[in-house]
Design a protein around this motif. Structure first.
Motif, PDB file in Angstrom:
ATOM      1  N   UNK A   1       0.825  -1.204   0.000  1.00  0.00           N
ATOM      2  CA  UNK A   1       0.000   0.000   0.000  1.00  0.00           C
ATOM      3  C   UNK A   1       0.869   1.267   0.000  1.00  0.00           C
ATOM      4  N   UNK A   2       1.949   1.224   0.798  1.00  0.00           N
ATOM      5  CA  UNK A   2       2.865   2.368   0.830  1.00  0.00           C
ATOM      6  C   UNK A   2       3.586   2.497  -0.500  1.00  0.00           C
ATOM      7  N   UNK A   3       3.958   1.342  -1.092  1.00  0.00           N
ATOM      8  CA  UNK A   3       4.683   1.365  -2.365  1.00  0.00           C
ATOM      9  C   UNK A   3       3.819   1.946  -3.486  1.00  0.00           C
ATOM     10  N   UNK A   4       2.513   1.635  -3.456  1.00  0.00           N
ATOM     11  CA  UNK A   4       1.609   2.187  -4.470  1.00  0.00           C
ATOM     12  C   UNK A   4       1.545   3.707  -4.344  1.00  0.00           C
ATOM     13  N   UNK A   5       1.487   4.195  -3.101  1.00  0.00           N
ATOM     14  CA  UNK A   5       1.472   5.649  -2.886  1.00  0.00           C
ATOM     15  C   UNK A   5       2.760   6.282  -3.403  1.00  0.00           C
ATOM     16  N   UNK A   6       3.894   5.610  -3.153  1.00  0.00           N
ATOM     17  CA  UNK A   6       5.175   6.129  -3.631  1.00  0.00           C
ATOM     18  C   UNK A   6       5.235   6.124  -5.153  1.00  0.00           C
TER      19      UNK A   6
ATOM     20  N   UNK B   1       6.028   9.092  -7.872  1.00  0.00           N
ATOM     21  CA  UNK B   1       7.062   8.975  -8.905  1.00  0.00           C
ATOM     22  C   UNK B   1       6.466   9.224 -10.287  1.00  0.00           C
ATOM     23  N   UNK B   2       5.275   8.655 -10.520  1.00  0.00           N
ATOM     24  CA  UNK B   2       4.603   8.848 -11.807  1.00  0.00           C
ATOM     25  C   UNK B   2       4.280  10.323 -12.043  1.00  0.00           C
ATOM     26  N   UNK B   3       3.850  11.006 -10.993  1.00  0.00           N
ATOM     27  CA  UNK B   3       3.534  12.430 -11.100  1.00  0.00           C
ATOM     28  C   UNK B   3       4.779  13.234 -11.469  1.00  0.00           C
ATOM     29  N   UNK B   4       5.911  12.920 -10.807  1.00  0.00           N
ATOM     30  CA  UNK B   4       7.164  13.631 -11.087  1.00  0.00           C
ATOM     31  C   UNK B   4       7.608  13.394 -12.527  1.00  0.00           C
ATOM     32  N   UNK B   5       7.529  12.140 -12.975  1.00  0.00           N
ATOM     33  CA  UNK B   5       7.944  11.815 -14.344  1.00  0.00           C
ATOM     34  C   UNK B   5       7.056  12.529 -15.359  1.00  0.00           C
ATOM     35  N   UNK B   6       5.753  12.514 -15.119  1.00  0.00           N
ATOM     36  CA  UNK B   6       4.797  13.090 -16.064  1.00  0.00           C
ATOM     37  C   UNK B   6       4.907  14.598 -16.165  1.00  0.00           C
TER      38      UNK B   6
END
Length: 311
Positions: A22-27, A31-36
């Protein structure tokens, strides 16, 4: 038990990863937001080296090399833009950087929690107001019939009202003073947090040695938070070309343009208003490269001076 002790490290890592799924999904979302939003748009930087027009794609635009950079250096506005940007930013750094440290040190010395919280609350409040709101307030205060002129006239410090925002000579002072007023309390939060982690034993030892309040601040508190000060100083130096676009945009006008034309405003005018996208991108890229160089220099200097650095 013996089987678990001899379990392959890879399987242990996978099991731990699953327990923290669950924590990894939040992380991963972060990460996806930063990349995008931070890395994908970097593709557009190449238009700084192309003659881009909005009627064609970036790939179709012809390469022009460093022509836009040369055009910026040869532009009549170059000297004025750099003078305003560096002037405002350096004065903000010289005056605005140490003030939150001094404020945090003195705030930490207040023993009454009631007064301490009241001062903290009052000093934090301006941070939560946008520059659009504060710009309107400042424009009203600094007008011919504003509160500033009324006070100065009542004290006989001036003979006639002054239109402060219409005078380029006052613009830098207004920008620097209002920025410090808005961010002083909020900037002190990190220093207060760092001060709270200083061991009380150090203060007790200093008291036994006969140190006063100012001596404790100088010989105990400041050395204990020098790591925090160094990191924030590095970040402040790297952002020295950032003149606070929102603040200047709401306070500038045609009359103070000679003192308010900074890099961020210049990029906005040439890119968004004039449609010179390649040229404005080149100017913005130039600013980013200088910021990176300043970051590396500041990081290297602080690392040599007190062995503290970002990397």
């Amino acid at each position: 038990m013996e089987h678990m002790l001899h379990e392959p490290p890879r399987r242990n890592w996978l099991r731990k990863l699953y327990r923290q799924r669950h924590i990894q999904v939040m992380a991963l979302l972060g990460i996806a937001w930063i990349i995008l939003f931070n890395y994908v748009p970097m593709y557009g930087i190449i238009i700084a080296f192309k003659d881009y027009r909005i009627i064609r794609t970036i790939a179709e635009a012809p390469w022009v090399g460093l022509e836009h950079f040369k055009a910026f250096f040869e532009d009549d506005n170059f000297v004025n833009v750099m003078k305003n940007t560096l002037g405002i930013s350096l004065i903000k750094l010289i005056i605005g950087f140490p003030l939150p440290i001094i404020f945090a040190l003195f705030l930490n010395e207040i023993r009454s929690l009631r007064y301490k919280k009241a001062i903290q609350t009052i000093s934090y409040l301006p941070h939560f107001l946008s520059w659009v709101v504060l710009g309107g307030i400042l424009t009203t205060w600094l007008a011919d019939v504003g509160i500033i002129n009324n006070i100065l006239l009542a004290l006989n410090l001036i003979k006639e009202p002054i239109s402060y925002l219409a005078e380029p000579d006052y613009f830098w002072g207004i920008i620097i003073t209002s920025d410090i007023w808005k961010e002083l309390g909020w900037s002190a939060i990190i220093y207060l947090a760092a001060i709270s982690s200083v061991s009380p034993d150090l203060y007790e030892a200093a008291t036994i040695d006969g140190a006063g309040r100012f001596q404790k601040m100088w010989y105990v508190t400041l050395p204990s938070i020098k790591g925090t000060i160094s990191i924030l100083f590095i970040l402040a130096v790297s952002g020295v070309l950032n003149s606070n676009f929102d603040q200047i945009l709401v306070l500038r006008n045609a009359l103070n343009e000679s003192a308010s034309n900074v890099i961020d405003i210049y990029v906005y005018q040439t890119g968004m208003l004039s449609g010179r996208f390649s040229y404005s991108t080149a100017v913005g890229l130039f600013k980013s490269v200088i910021a990176l160089i300043l970051l590396l220099i500041a990081n290297s200097v602080t690392k040599k001076l007190n062995n503290t650095s970002l990397f």
